[in-house]
Enzyme design. Sequence first.
Site, PDB file in Angstrom:
ATOM      1  N   SER A  77     -37.756 -35.012  62.030  1.00 22.97           N
ATOM      2  CA  SER A  77     -37.348 -33.609  62.220  1.00 22.97           C
ATOM      3  C   SER A  77     -35.986 -33.260  61.641  1.00 22.97           C
ATOM      4  O   SER A  77     -35.656 -32.076  61.553  1.00 22.97           O
ATOM      5  CB  SER A  77     -37.346 -33.273  63.711  1.00 22.97           C
ATOM      6  N   LYS A  80     -35.926 -30.817  58.938  1.00 24.66           N
ATOM      7  CA  LYS A  80     -36.073 -29.372  59.197  1.00 24.66           C
ATOM      8  C   LYS A  80     -34.807 -28.600  58.825  1.00 24.66           C
ATOM      9  O   LYS A  80     -34.875 -27.455  58.381  1.00 24.66           O
ATOM     10  CB  LYS A  80     -36.443 -29.137  60.664  1.00 24.66           C
ATOM     11  N   TYR A 204     -45.103 -30.761  54.928  1.00 23.16           N
ATOM     12  CA  TYR A 204     -44.403 -31.046  56.189  1.00 23.16           C
ATOM     13  C   TYR A 204     -44.470 -32.539  56.539  1.00 23.16           C
ATOM     14  O   TYR A 204     -43.458 -33.139  56.931  1.00 23.16           O
ATOM     15  CB  TYR A 204     -45.017 -30.183  57.306  1.00 23.16           C
ATOM     16  N   TYR A 256     -33.838 -29.702  70.653  1.00 23.73           N
ATOM     17  CA  TYR A 256     -34.996 -29.189  71.384  1.00 23.73           C
ATOM     18  C   TYR A 256     -34.632 -28.732  72.781  1.00 23.73           C
ATOM     19  O   TYR A 256     -33.615 -28.079  72.976  1.00 23.73           O
ATOM     20  CB  TYR A 256     -36.123 -30.232  71.402  1.00 23.73           C
TER      21      TYR A 256
HETATM   22  O1  DON Z   1     -44.106 -33.293  63.556  1.00 24.07           O
HETATM   23  C1  DON Z   1     -43.779 -34.303  64.160  1.00 24.07           C
HETATM   24  O2  DON Z   1     -44.216 -34.543  65.274  1.00 24.07           O
HETATM   25  C2  DON Z   1     -42.806 -35.252  63.500  1.00 24.07           C
HETATM   26  N1  DON Z   1     -43.033 -35.325  62.081  1.00 24.07           N
HETATM   27  C3  DON Z   1     -41.400 -34.825  63.705  1.00 24.07           C
HETATM   28  C4  DON Z   1     -41.042 -34.556  65.149  1.00 24.07           C
HETATM   29  C5  DON Z   1     -39.642 -34.872  65.474  1.00 24.07           C
HETATM   30  O3  DON Z   1     -38.971 -35.609  64.791  1.00 24.07           O
HETATM   31  C6  DON Z   1     -39.136 -34.339  66.750  1.00 24.07           C
HETATM   32  N2  DON Z   1     -37.830 -34.880  67.015  1.00 24.07           N
HETATM   33  N3  DON Z   1     -37.177 -35.276  67.839  1.00 24.07           N
END
Ligand code: DON
Length: 331
Positions: A77, A80, A204, A256
């Site tokens: 993430s 992002k 993504y 988050y």
């Molecule tokens: O979409 C997902 O679930 C992962 N590629 C990224 C989620 C993520 O890193 C949330 N972070 N703490």
Amino acid sequence: MVQGSANLNTEVTEEWLQEYVDGWVKFFKKQTSDGELANYIPILGEADPEALGISIIGKNGTTIKSGNTEEKFTIQSISKVLTFIVACMERGLTYVLDRVDVEPTGEAFNSIMHLEMKQPNKPFNPMVNSGAITVSSMLDGNSSDQKLETLFILMEKMIGHRPEINVEAYESERDTSMKNRAIGYYLLEGDYLESDLSITLETYFKQSAIEITIDDLARIGLVLSNDGFDPVTEEEIIPRSITRLAKALMLTCGMYDASGKFAAYVGVPAKSGVSGGILAVVPPRVRDEELPFLEGCGIGVYGPALDKQGNSIGGIKLLRHVANHWDLSLF
Ligand code: DON
């Protein structure tokens, strides 16, 4: 008792900072056993749960590193922040913000709730999955590789080498990520996607699987700390207006549903990833006493054991400790 936790009140030297950080990493490494690996992406379940490392780079080049400093891990993430920056550079802020809001959700990173309950169901912010998938759809290009090219160029400028995608991690997520596919369909229904759903999701998943190290994260943090200007190469890499918005989003939404606590107890813009990475940005600050990194720094952390919100459990504790002892908070 954390080793070396006395107040800093004499002249700051690099050796001295190194000694402190070594002691703190050793201490917080023990607490990684309270966390869990992100098994929902099968390959992330293979990481060493006890790993913990930190890299800090200051504007004048001062570098402090400790713990598991050599591991490569997927950016997840944290990408992002970077795709948001790229989309704003390619399309302009107004275009991007017309399609993704800048409000914290207070919900899990992969929550689908707001997409169902709010009308119009505009994604809340680019730091959660719904917003980030929307942003991926906006990147220039007709294929996932074309869409990610500008991101690679931007990252190469910041970290000094072209990063690579970990293909196994990409495939591991692509083949298991049903929730992100569901989010994609909600976005499609709300007319938020600017490109085909399969290309959007491929983009993504690929951006999430880019491999980095904590040094890379620290370098990226340093550029953001310096409003988009790289003090190492002396190049303006990102426009200031976009950097400022990215940092505001990191502060309010980057961790988050733990973003409020992180802002309160650490007090700097940050972004986490489920592989256990954290990118933290320490802007320059004015203090009466001599403190480390007053001119600002970038911090990269790695600790794959996660807390309930999906943030590195050891990494957050370590950052909180460093921020308290060196008074890094913006506030
Ligand atoms: O979409 C997902 O679930 C992962 N590629 C990224 C989620 C993520 O890193 C949330 N972070 N703490």
